[in-house]
Scaffold this motif. Structure first.
Motif, short mmCIF file in Angstrom:
data_model
loop_
_atom_site.label_atom_id
_atom_site.label_comp_id
_atom_site.label_asym_id
_atom_site.label_seq_id
_atom_site.Cartn_x
_atom_site.Cartn_y
_atom_site.Cartn_z
N ASN A 25 0.77 -1.20 -0.13
CA ASN A 25 0.01 -0.27 -0.04
C ASN A 25 0.85 1.29 -0.16
OD1 ASN A 25 -1.47 2.43 1.67
ND2 ASN A 25 -2.98 1.02 0.81
N LEU A 27 0.44 4.20 0.90
CA LEU A 27 0.56 4.94 2.35
C LEU A 27 1.38 4.33 3.40
CD1 LEU A 27 -3.04 6.22 2.61
CD2 LEU A 27 -1.09 7.41 1.63
N ARG A 28 1.22 2.86 3.39
CA ARG A 28 2.26 2.17 4.22
C ARG A 28 3.68 2.27 3.82
NH1 ARG A 28 2.29 -2.12 7.95
NH2 ARG A 28 0.11 -2.67 7.74
N ASN A 31 5.04 5.77 5.04
CA ASN A 31 5.19 5.79 6.48
C ASN A 31 6.37 5.46 6.86
OD1 ASN A 31 3.29 7.32 7.82
ND2 ASN A 31 1.96 5.60 8.53
N LYS A 63 -0.19 15.16 7.68
CA LYS A 63 -0.40 14.18 6.66
C LYS A 63 -1.85 14.11 6.11
CE LYS A 63 2.55 10.54 8.92
NZ LYS A 63 2.54 9.36 9.56
N LEU A 67 -2.64 13.69 2.08
CA LEU A 67 -3.47 12.94 1.59
C LEU A 67 -4.43 13.43 0.70
CD1 LEU A 67 -4.79 10.97 4.97
CD2 LEU A 67 -3.55 10.00 2.78
N SER A 82 -11.49 9.56 5.90
CA SER A 82 -10.60 9.31 6.89
C SER A 82 -11.44 8.56 7.92
CB SER A 82 -9.80 10.12 7.33
OG SER A 82 -10.38 11.26 7.98
N SER A 87 -6.68 2.68 5.44
CA SER A 87 -5.36 3.04 5.21
C SER A 87 -5.08 4.54 5.51
CB SER A 87 -5.20 2.63 3.44
OG SER A 87 -6.13 3.55 2.76
N PHE A 88 -6.14 5.16 5.41
CA PHE A 88 -6.12 6.57 5.77
C PHE A 88 -5.61 6.78 7.22
CE2 PHE A 88 -7.94 9.65 2.54
CZ PHE A 88 -7.26 8.89 1.54
N PHE A 91 -2.13 5.71 7.91
CA PHE A 91 -1.26 6.78 7.76
C PHE A 91 -1.21 7.73 8.63
CE2 PHE A 91 -0.32 10.35 4.99
CZ PHE A 91 1.12 10.23 4.58
N LYS A 476 6.23 9.34 -4.38
CA LYS A 476 5.89 8.40 -5.14
C LYS A 476 6.85 7.98 -5.94
CE LYS A 476 1.61 8.69 -6.96
NZ LYS A 476 0.56 9.52 -7.68
#
Length: 485
Positions: A25, A27-28, A31, A63, A67, A82, A87-88, A91, A476
């Motif tokens: 993922n 977002l993971r 982090n 954060k 997002l 969220s 996942s939100f 994060f 990214k």
């Protein structure tokens, strides 16, 4: 006072994240890649550490903004998502059962906490630092360009802008339920902005009482946009347009009202520097600043690739002095000629015309002089005389009673022989082929992350938006390059 973030550690439901947020993922991965404690270090002076009511932790607030940029969401929509997107919450370092913030908190965070920060340089510097640590950036080449961002408010009057947004809401509603036409109030016929704001508020109020309609995504998105716009105008009813936005030109026949972001990017497609300006600024004037900022991040620079806007005489001299290859084609209207009042007239490479300091572009051009004697030729640019007559800068520029206003550049084809020779070499042509990369990056910023339109008013607003957007795009890209190693 900065709140405690220990709820994540104490929650009995943490194992949910191992199930619903896989290792791949995005977002993971972010982090795990980034230590966000640098945000706290930068912002802690803007919080009271031992007194007052607990504030939402600055890292979590940052954060939320990240997002927004990654997924191109409004304040309301990012908070709404969220609530249910694990996942939100992962994060944001929240427990699955934790409540979310009020969307208005994001506006306050941007205005009060991020003001007076060099956020753009700080976030770009952090991503370049990560890229260098991971040995992702190997090249000593940067590619430069500028991308434009339209003002959120365009050049429409406040009433026209509000009417457009309320119309979008009504249109979305009618596609689902035409009977709502009879329930909406009559449109305002006054020119008063306040009455138009009241009309929009009434539209919102009616729809909020009909959750079966208001919850439909196509309608909900339009309502959220209208709410944000109404909120802005409620704070500042005198708003006629973005006070910092300016007219810029994309071509001789097209223009935009907004801002420019001047960007430098490594050959690996990591943005290494950026400067945000109003829309009328010339691209070439910011080359030296982009090089200096890129070097400040730790980048070594031996080659700079750009379009014809960057081949000004001063830039060629700067490159030579700093032993940098400047891969920028000469434009005879800039580099081959001599001209007067250089600070008052700037060349727009997209339109191929000069622009005066009032932001007015020449309407046509002509070359005069003997064809076979290029050293005696001049390129003459003609301006709209009617605009010159009422221009606030006409004194010393426009002569009363004159039937035309022109600006001339003497063409001297014998200048810049070294640059011309380099331009014709195979090495130059090979290096120049990489310029497409930054055009693709500009497209990514605009079309995937919402950077085509400013999300708020003013130069500060677009600087914050640009900082967050570039930070997201760089992260990214870094993750993609790590995967490919």
């Amino acid at each position: 006072m900065i709140s405690n973030r220990s709820s994540l550690i104490l929650s009995p439901y943490l194992e949910i994240y191992d199930i619903v947020v896989p290792k791949d993922n995005i977002l993971r991965q972010i982090n795990e890649l980034v230590d966000f404690s640098f945000i706290l270090e930068e912002l802690k002076d803007k919080y009271c550490l031992n007194n007052g009511r607990n504030a939402v932790h600055p890292i979590r607030m940052f954060k939320y903004l990240l997002l927004k940029s990654i997924f191109d969401l409004s304040d309301v929509d990012v908070v709404e998502r969220s609530k249910y997107d694990m996942s939100f919450k992962y994060f944001l370092e929240m427990a699955p059962e934790d409540p979310v913030i009020n969307p208005s908190t994001l506006t306050k965070f941007r205005k009060l906490r991020l003001k007076d920060m060099s956020l753009l340089d700080m976030l770009i510097g952090k991503t370049v630092e990560i890229a260098l640590e991971k040995e992702i950036i190997q090249s000593k080449t940067i590619i430069v360009d500028a991308t434009h961002t339209k003002s959120r408010y365009t050049q429409k009057s406040p009433k026209e802008f509000l009417q457009e947004k309320s119309k979008n809401v009504r249109k979305a509603v009618y596609q689902i339920d035409e009977s709502m036409k009879s329930e909406f109030p009559s449109k305002s016929t006054s020119n008063e902005v306040k009455e138009e704001v009241d009309y929009c508020k009434e539209i919102i109020s009616i729809l909020e009482k009909k959750p079966q309609l208001a919850s439909i995504p196509a309608i909900k998105e339009k309502i959220n946009v209208l709410k944000e716009v109404v909120g802005d105008y409620t704070e500042q009813l005198s708003f006629s347009s973005d006070p910092d936005a300016r007219i810029g030109h994309k071509t001789a026949d097209s223009s935009f009202f907004g801002f420019k972001t001047h960007i430098a990017m490594s050959d690996e497609r990591i943005i290494t520097a950026a400067v945000v300006t109003t829309g009328e600024k010339s691209d070439g004037k910011y080359l030296q600043e982009l090089i200096k900022k890129s070097k400040a991040t730790g980048m070594g620079i031996e080659t700079v690739i750009g379009d014809t806007a960057y081949s000004e005489k001063e830039n060629i001299q700067y490159a030579n002095q700093n032993k940098i290859q400047l891969v920028s084609k000469l434009n005879p209207n800039i580099t081959h000629g001599t001209r007067k009042k250089e600070n008052e007239f700037e060349f727009n490479k997209d339109a191929g015309m000069y622009v005066c300091k009032a932001g007015h572009m020449a309407i046509r051009k002509a070359r005069i002089g003997k064809k076979n004697q290029s050293n005696n030729q001049q390129q003459v640019y003609y301006f709209d005389i009617e605009k010159c007559k009422v221009c606030p800068f006409r004194e010393g520029c426009y002569k009363e009673g004159a039937k035309s206003k022109t600006y001339s550049v003497s063409i001297k084809s014998t200048e810049h022989k070294e640059q011309e020779a380099f331009q014709n070499s195979e090495e130059f042509k090979e290096l120049a082929r990489s310029r497409y990369k930054i055009e693709a990056k500009n497209s990514e910023l605009k079309h995937r992350h919402g950077y085509d339109t400013a999300s708020s008013a003013g130069l500060l607003g677009i600087e914050i938006q640009g900082a967050i957007t570039i930070f997201a795009v760089n992260l990214k890209r870094i993750i993609t390059l790590i995967k490919g190693k």
